[in-house]
Design a protein around this motif. Structure first.
Motif, PDB file in Angstrom:
ATOM      1  N   ALA A 172       0.760  -1.045  -0.017  1.00 49.06           N
ATOM      2  CA  ALA A 172      -0.003   0.033  -0.077  1.00 49.06           C
ATOM      3  C   ALA A 172       0.925   1.194  -0.088  1.00 49.06           C
ATOM      4  O   ALA A 172       0.579   2.220  -0.503  1.00 49.06           O
ATOM      5  N   ALA A 173       1.978   1.219   0.841  1.00 53.96           N
ATOM      6  CA  ALA A 173       2.797   2.341   0.876  1.00 53.96           C
ATOM      7  C   ALA A 173       3.524   2.756  -0.415  1.00 53.96           C
ATOM      8  O   ALA A 173       3.534   3.790  -0.890  1.00 53.96           O
ATOM      9  N   ASN A 174       3.919   1.462  -1.032  1.00 49.29           N
ATOM     10  CA  ASN A 174       4.423   1.751  -2.349  1.00 49.29           C
ATOM     11  C   ASN A 174       3.731   2.341  -3.197  1.00 49.29           C
ATOM     12  O   ASN A 174       3.947   3.113  -4.161  1.00 49.29           O
ATOM     13  N   GLU A 175       2.331   2.111  -3.416  1.00 49.16           N
ATOM     14  CA  GLU A 175       1.244   2.528  -4.311  1.00 49.16           C
ATOM     15  C   GLU A 175       0.841   4.031  -3.964  1.00 49.16           C
ATOM     16  O   GLU A 175       0.678   4.902  -4.829  1.00 49.16           O
ATOM     17  N   ALA A 176       0.966   4.269  -2.845  1.00 42.99           N
ATOM     18  CA  ALA A 176       0.487   5.690  -2.216  1.00 42.99           C
ATOM     19  C   ALA A 176       1.684   6.557  -2.198  1.00 42.99           C
ATOM     20  O   ALA A 176       1.469   7.884  -2.616  1.00 42.99           O
ATOM     21  N   TYR A 177       3.039   6.105  -1.724  1.00 41.34           N
ATOM     22  CA  TYR A 177       4.226   7.262  -1.630  1.00 41.34           C
ATOM     23  C   TYR A 177       5.312   6.733  -2.434  1.00 41.34           C
ATOM     24  O   TYR A 177       6.268   7.463  -2.408  1.00 41.34           O
ATOM     25  N   GLY A 178       5.372   5.612  -3.279  1.00 40.13           N
ATOM     26  CA  GLY A 178       6.445   5.400  -3.715  1.00 40.13           C
ATOM     27  C   GLY A 178       7.476   4.255  -2.959  1.00 40.13           C
ATOM     28  O   GLY A 178       7.042   4.283  -1.651  1.00 40.13           O
ATOM     29  N   PRO A 179       8.567   3.686  -3.431  1.00 34.82           N
ATOM     30  CA  PRO A 179       9.510   3.143  -2.835  1.00 34.82           C
ATOM     31  C   PRO A 179       9.890   3.517  -1.490  1.00 34.82           C
ATOM     32  O   PRO A 179      10.199   2.979  -0.459  1.00 34.82           O
ATOM     33  N   GLY A 180      10.339   4.780  -1.481  1.00 36.10           N
ATOM     34  CA  GLY A 180      11.011   5.364  -0.174  1.00 36.10           C
ATOM     35  C   GLY A 180      10.040   6.350   0.496  1.00 36.10           C
ATOM     36  O   GLY A 180      10.490   6.701   1.699  1.00 36.10           O
ATOM     37  N   GLY A 181       8.866   6.316   0.116  1.00 33.22           N
ATOM     38  CA  GLY A 181       7.936   7.304   0.897  1.00 33.22           C
ATOM     39  C   GLY A 181       7.309   6.562   2.190  1.00 33.22           C
ATOM     40  O   GLY A 181       7.384   5.207   2.378  1.00 33.22           O
ATOM     41  N   VAL A 182       7.139   7.276   3.273  1.00 30.53           N
ATOM     42  CA  VAL A 182       6.643   6.845   4.518  1.00 30.53           C
ATOM     43  C   VAL A 182       5.362   7.389   4.896  1.00 30.53           C
ATOM     44  O   VAL A 182       5.068   8.420   4.734  1.00 30.53           O
ATOM     45  N   ALA A 183       4.366   6.629   5.286  1.00 33.32           N
ATOM     46  CA  ALA A 183       3.112   7.043   5.612  1.00 33.32           C
ATOM     47  C   ALA A 183       3.062   7.749   6.754  1.00 33.32           C
ATOM     48  O   ALA A 183       3.967   7.626   7.898  1.00 33.32           O
ATOM     49  N   PRO A 184       2.279   8.884   7.031  1.00 34.55           N
ATOM     50  CA  PRO A 184       2.285   9.528   8.264  1.00 34.55           C
ATOM     51  C   PRO A 184       1.922   8.900   9.349  1.00 34.55           C
ATOM     52  O   PRO A 184       1.273   7.701   9.672  1.00 34.55           O
ATOM     53  N   GLY A 185       3.087   8.947  10.294  1.00 38.33           N
ATOM     54  CA  GLY A 185       3.076   8.274  11.492  1.00 38.33           C
ATOM     55  C   GLY A 185       3.827   6.903  11.496  1.00 38.33           C
ATOM     56  O   GLY A 185       3.928   6.232  12.562  1.00 38.33           O
ATOM     57  N   ALA A 186       4.300   6.455  10.509  1.00 34.27           N
ATOM     58  CA  ALA A 186       4.783   5.159  10.081  1.00 34.27           C
ATOM     59  C   ALA A 186       6.435   5.591  10.489  1.00 34.27           C
ATOM     60  O   ALA A 186       6.750   6.857  10.242  1.00 34.27           O
ATOM     61  N   SER A 187       7.078   4.549  10.573  1.00 33.35           N
ATOM     62  CA  SER A 187       8.435   4.593  10.399  1.00 33.35           C
ATOM     63  C   SER A 187       9.254   3.919   9.637  1.00 33.35           C
ATOM     64  O   SER A 187      10.498   3.962   9.459  1.00 33.35           O
ATOM     65  N   LEU A 188       8.678   3.275   8.672  1.00 33.33           N
ATOM     66  CA  LEU A 188       9.119   2.476   7.727  1.00 33.33           C
ATOM     67  C   LEU A 188       8.805   3.154   6.080  1.00 33.33           C
ATOM     68  O   LEU A 188       7.533   3.439   6.030  1.00 33.33           O
ATOM     69  N   SER A 189       9.526   2.865   5.109  1.00 37.11           N
ATOM     70  CA  SER A 189       9.162   2.937   3.798  1.00 37.11           C
ATOM     71  C   SER A 189       8.562   1.680   3.423  1.00 37.11           C
ATOM     72  O   SER A 189       8.811   0.602   3.933  1.00 37.11           O
ATOM     73  N   ALA A 190       8.041   1.647   2.154  1.00 34.97           N
ATOM     74  CA  ALA A 190       7.615   0.502   1.636  1.00 34.97           C
ATOM     75  C   ALA A 190       8.821  -0.554   1.576  1.00 34.97           C
ATOM     76  O   ALA A 190       8.712  -1.639   1.752  1.00 34.97           O
ATOM     77  N   LEU A 191      10.080  -0.036   1.009  1.00 35.19           N
ATOM     78  CA  LEU A 191      11.226  -0.817   0.816  1.00 35.19           C
ATOM     79  C   LEU A 191      11.837  -1.323   2.000  1.00 35.19           C
ATOM     80  O   LEU A 191      12.042  -2.647   2.189  1.00 35.19           O
ATOM     81  N   ASP A 192      11.728  -0.413   3.271  1.00 41.63           N
ATOM     82  CA  ASP A 192      12.083  -0.996   4.490  1.00 41.63           C
ATOM     83  C   ASP A 192      11.159  -2.249   5.016  1.00 41.63           C
ATOM     84  O   ASP A 192      11.673  -3.158   5.567  1.00 41.63           O
ATOM     85  N   ALA A 193       9.982  -1.879   4.644  1.00 41.42           N
ATOM     86  CA  ALA A 193       9.137  -2.929   5.225  1.00 41.42           C
ATOM     87  C   ALA A 193       9.417  -4.254   4.549  1.00 41.42           C
ATOM     88  O   ALA A 193       9.413  -5.426   5.208  1.00 41.42           O
ATOM     89  N   VAL A 194       9.492  -4.371   3.182  1.00 41.76           N
ATOM     90  CA  VAL A 194       9.724  -5.468   2.485  1.00 41.76           C
ATOM     91  C   VAL A 194      11.089  -6.093   2.813  1.00 41.76           C
ATOM     92  O   VAL A 194      11.378  -7.466   3.072  1.00 41.76           O
ATOM     93  N   ASN A 195      12.082  -5.264   3.086  1.00 43.00           N
ATOM     94  CA  ASN A 195      13.532  -5.760   3.539  1.00 43.00           C
ATOM     95  C   ASN A 195      13.421  -6.367   4.797  1.00 43.00           C
ATOM     96  O   ASN A 195      14.276  -7.338   5.222  1.00 43.00           O
ATOM     97  N   LYS A 196      12.509  -5.887   5.821  1.00 36.20           N
ATOM     98  CA  LYS A 196      12.574  -6.298   6.994  1.00 36.20           C
ATOM     99  C   LYS A 196      11.969  -7.793   6.940  1.00 36.20           C
ATOM    100  O   LYS A 196      12.738  -8.698   7.829  1.00 36.20           O
ATOM    101  N   ILE A 197      11.321  -8.248   6.291  1.00 39.46           N
ATOM    102  CA  ILE A 197      10.757  -9.453   5.969  1.00 39.46           C
ATOM    103  C   ILE A 197      11.863 -10.513   5.306  1.00 39.46           C
ATOM    104  O   ILE A 197      12.082 -11.654   5.671  1.00 39.46           O
ATOM    105  N   ARG A 198      12.344  -9.733   4.390  1.00 36.45           N
ATOM    106  CA  ARG A 198      13.629 -10.731   3.687  1.00 36.45           C
ATOM    107  C   ARG A 198      14.869 -10.861   4.776  1.00 36.45           C
ATOM    108  O   ARG A 198      15.515 -11.938   4.767  1.00 36.45           O
ATOM    109  N   ASN A 199      15.167  -9.931   5.527  1.00 37.39           N
ATOM    110  CA  ASN A 199      16.484  -9.879   6.320  1.00 37.39           C
ATOM    111  C   ASN A 199      16.339 -10.736   7.267  1.00 37.39           C
ATOM    112  O   ASN A 199      17.182 -11.543   7.804  1.00 37.39           O
ATOM    113  N   ARG A 200      15.140 -11.063   7.827  1.00 37.86           N
ATOM    114  CA  ARG A 200      14.872 -11.874   9.124  1.00 37.86           C
ATOM    115  C   ARG A 200      15.096 -13.310   8.816  1.00 37.86           C
ATOM    116  O   ARG A 200      15.147 -14.211   9.352  1.00 37.86           O
ATOM    117  N   VAL A 201      15.095 -13.729   7.396  1.00 41.81           N
ATOM    118  CA  VAL A 201      15.452 -15.172   6.910  1.00 41.81           C
ATOM    119  C   VAL A 201      16.795 -15.293   6.139  1.00 41.81           C
ATOM    120  O   VAL A 201      16.983 -16.297   5.520  1.00 41.81           O
TER     121      VAL A 201
END
Length: 637
Positions: free
Chosen positions: A497-526
């Motif tokens: 949703a954040a990628n569609e709304a704000y782009g790969p590096g954009g951050v939703a208001p009140g959030a601490s992650l960008s779209a790219l950060d969020a998907v990397n978090k899922i990848r890095n943990r494995v």
């Protein structure tokens, strides 16, 4: 006024006059006065509990029945290898696009697909919820906190029932009050948008009323976090191309906010931490690597524990927000164990020869979505060799997929393959068909009527060592978690949703992650690297990688079929084809065939799925519109 006056199964006349009980507990209430049922907190609670028995999610089954057309076969993640019980026939109805015949399937037939049964059961659940909400004020012997907890469950359940119905069939009728028997059946179907607005209204009420945690005696009931997860899932569906045909950015913003709110809520309350399997980056899964042929690699155990584990006692993993509880306790081998629904919907080869499992095998074209450990798609990584396809893949591959040569204990006393090793070769070293495939003309194979057909098996939901010896005797010292919501989905919801709304590096208001950060978090943990820069330069490029990440992270968990529909990609050739993996022994290892086997992805033209524009929304049973013409059939059907 009697409690059984109120009926909420809209437009299903056979249910209006049926003697069928809504739930075992509910039978106790037939003929009682409202004040008898709802005047006491305990009986009121029991009445509402009846709705849980009607909640058939994408990882549920009706009772202990198998699902003969589960999401993973419709999505192309797998294909059933059961030779009897009409499994191929039911799949063929779907593959040929005959959805109306499926929806008209006799719901009382033990082989009815779960989504058919869900259609009827959900209306029954809605009836129970509405009866409870209409009468909750009659409760006198309780306090506000306890009553609010029950109300919160009721709103959560109603929203969930409607999400499960509307995401498949589109707009129906959102009943907040049950119909009187004397009310005329002239209601027209509402729009999806109208139903969705009511889902969000109910789920917001649930979020306000449900507790952060339940006391021990109520563990397993939905919490505030579960309601927030439902809001995230529903809002992402509503923002997607299937519904959001104008690509309204506000819908994506709402979906990003719903996911971000839950991420912040979890962080602020110390809840729902992602399992840390980052050590999987060190897996030795190269040619003849030390971890390549290991049943359950040690470095992946923190991740694997989200799904299966040793011991009959379940502890909800930190990553899981809401899971389906075990339905029953069965005496087996001299001890009690919770029945785990045999891996989601009894869809996997855990017990060969049992009446339920269909031995769903992974498809070759689906496993092609797993990247290499370098973080590249296999077609983009020059180090990838299609003649050695199992090496150096995303660590989740070694949790999810069981391939030829991996040690695996026989899963029943009558298993054809008793070697202790997976044998999925089309032609093995002995020049014979692999024991896990087995020639169907062999008497033993016909006896058990189950075989692998795809050349790959699913490891994600099979506890290594679970062994069924007959009756209720066997080695059952394992548990399987039927997870309905887990935190990884929420991060991926946010990323999309954040990628569609704000782009790969954009951050939703009140959030601490960008779209790219969020998907990397899922990848890095494995132990996977960040999304390669090649895929992260724009919304369009990252969209495709997020979709691939969902396919891998949520594989075989009941998400992909809905994902392909909401993205409007189900009609694409890549999602209609079905490919099996055929391994053939070439006599010896060589530079061309490093393992001694050749590997071919073979198209199964007779299993190819038909999918046109009308298949994006499912029909309702014909009986509905026949009884009440105002309740029209889904467009195109």
């Amino acid at each position: 006024m009697k409690i059984n006056k109120y009926i909420g199964v809209l437009l299903i006349v056979t249910l209006f006059f049926s003697c069928e009980a809504y739930l075992d507990k509910e039978q106790d209430f037939e003929g009682l006065q409202e004040e008898d049922v709802f005047g006491d907190i305990l009986t009121a609670k029991y009445f509402l509990d009846g709705a849980y028995g009607k909640l058939i999610t994408d990882v549920s089954a009706k009772g202990n029945s198998a699902d003969y057309l589960p999401d993973m076969t419709m999505s192309g993640e797998g294909y059933p290898g059961r030779l009897n019980n009409n499994v191929p026939e039911i799949y063929n109805y779907y593959a040929q696009g005959d959805y109306l015949s499926l929806m008209n399937w006799n719901k009382n037939n033990g082989q009815a697909p779960n989504f058919v049964v869900r259609y009827y059961e959900a209306w029954k659940g809605i009836r129970i919820v509405n009866s409870f909400l209409e009468n909750v004020d009659l409760i006198t012997n309780s306090n506000e906190e306890e009553i609010n907890g029950l109300k919160g469950q009721a709103y959560f359940l109603r929203a969930f029932f409607y999400h499960l119905l509307t995401k498949r069939h589109g707009g129906l009728i959102y009943l907040k009050n049950n119909l009187d028997l004397n009310e005329p059946l002239d209601r027209a179907r509402e729009t999806y948008a109208s139903n969705y607005a009511n889902i969000i209204e109910d789920v917001n009420l649930a979020i306000d009323l449900l507790p952060i945690r339940w006391k021990s005696e109520n563990v397993g009931r939905p919490t505030k976090g579960a309601a927030m997860a439902l809001k995230s899932r529903a809002s992402l569906f509503a923002a997607s191309p299937l519904v959001n045909t104008t690509n309204d950015k506000q819908a994506w913003i709402d979906a990003a906010t719903a996911a971000s709110d839950l991420i912040n809520f979890a962080n602020n309350n110390g809840l729902y931490a992602l399992a840390d399997a980052s050590a999987a980056a060190t897996l030795d899964v190269g040619h003849n690597g030390a971890d390549l042929f290991v049943s359950e690699p040690e470095a992946m155990k923190p991740y694997r524990s989200i799904f299966v584990g040793p011991g009959i006692s379940k502890v909800i993993p930190n990553e899981v927000i809401f899971m389906e509880v075990n339905q029953s306790i069965i005496a087996a081998g001299g001890f009690l164990h919770p029945e785990p629904r045999l891996a989601l919907t009894v869809g996997f080869d855990i017990i060969k020869g049992n009446g339920g499992p269909m031995n769903i095998g992974a498809t070759a074209n689906f496993i092609a979505k797993y990247e290499t450990k370098n973080g590249l798609a296999i077609e983009d990584d020059p180090s990838y060799n299609p003649q050695e396809p199992f090496i150096n893949r995303d660590p989740r591959f070694y949790n999810d997929i069981l391939f030829d040569g991996v040690p695996w204990k026989a899963t029943s006393a009558g298993a054809v393959n008793k070697t202790g090793f997976t044998d999925l070769a089309f032609v093995n070293e002995q020049g014979k068909r692999g024991l896990d495939l087995v020639d169907p003309t062999i008497a033993g194979a016909l006896l058990w009527k189950v075989r692998n057909t795809t050349g790959l098996r699913i490891r994600k939901w099979i506890p290594n060592g679970l062994n069924w010896r007959g009756g209720w005797n066997g080695d059952f010292d394992f548990h399987i978690n039927n997870n309905i919501f887990r935190m990884a989905e929420i991060y991926l919801n946010y990323a999309e949703a954040a990628n569609e709304a704000y782009g790969p590096g954009g951050v939703a208001p009140g959030a601490s992650l960008s779209a790219l950060d969020a998907v990397n978090k899922i990848r890095n943990r494995v132990g996977m690297p960040n999304v390669n820069a090649t895929y992260a330069g724009s919304t369009d490029k990252l969209r495709e990688r997020i979709r691939n990440e969902r396919a891998i992270e949520l594989a075989y968990e009941g998400h992909r079929y809905t994902d392909m529909r909401r993205w409007k990609t189900a009609h694409l050739d890549e999602n209609q084809k079905v490919e099996f993996l055929e391994m053939r022994w070439q006599g010896e290892e060589s530079s061309i065939y490093p393992t001694g086997f050749s590997y071919d992805y073979v198209d199964q033209a007779d299993k190819r799925k038909t999918f046109t524009d009308r298949h994006y929304w499912w029909p309702i049973p014909s009986s509905e519109s026949e009884v009440a013409p105002s309740f029209t059939q889904t467009t195109g059907w």
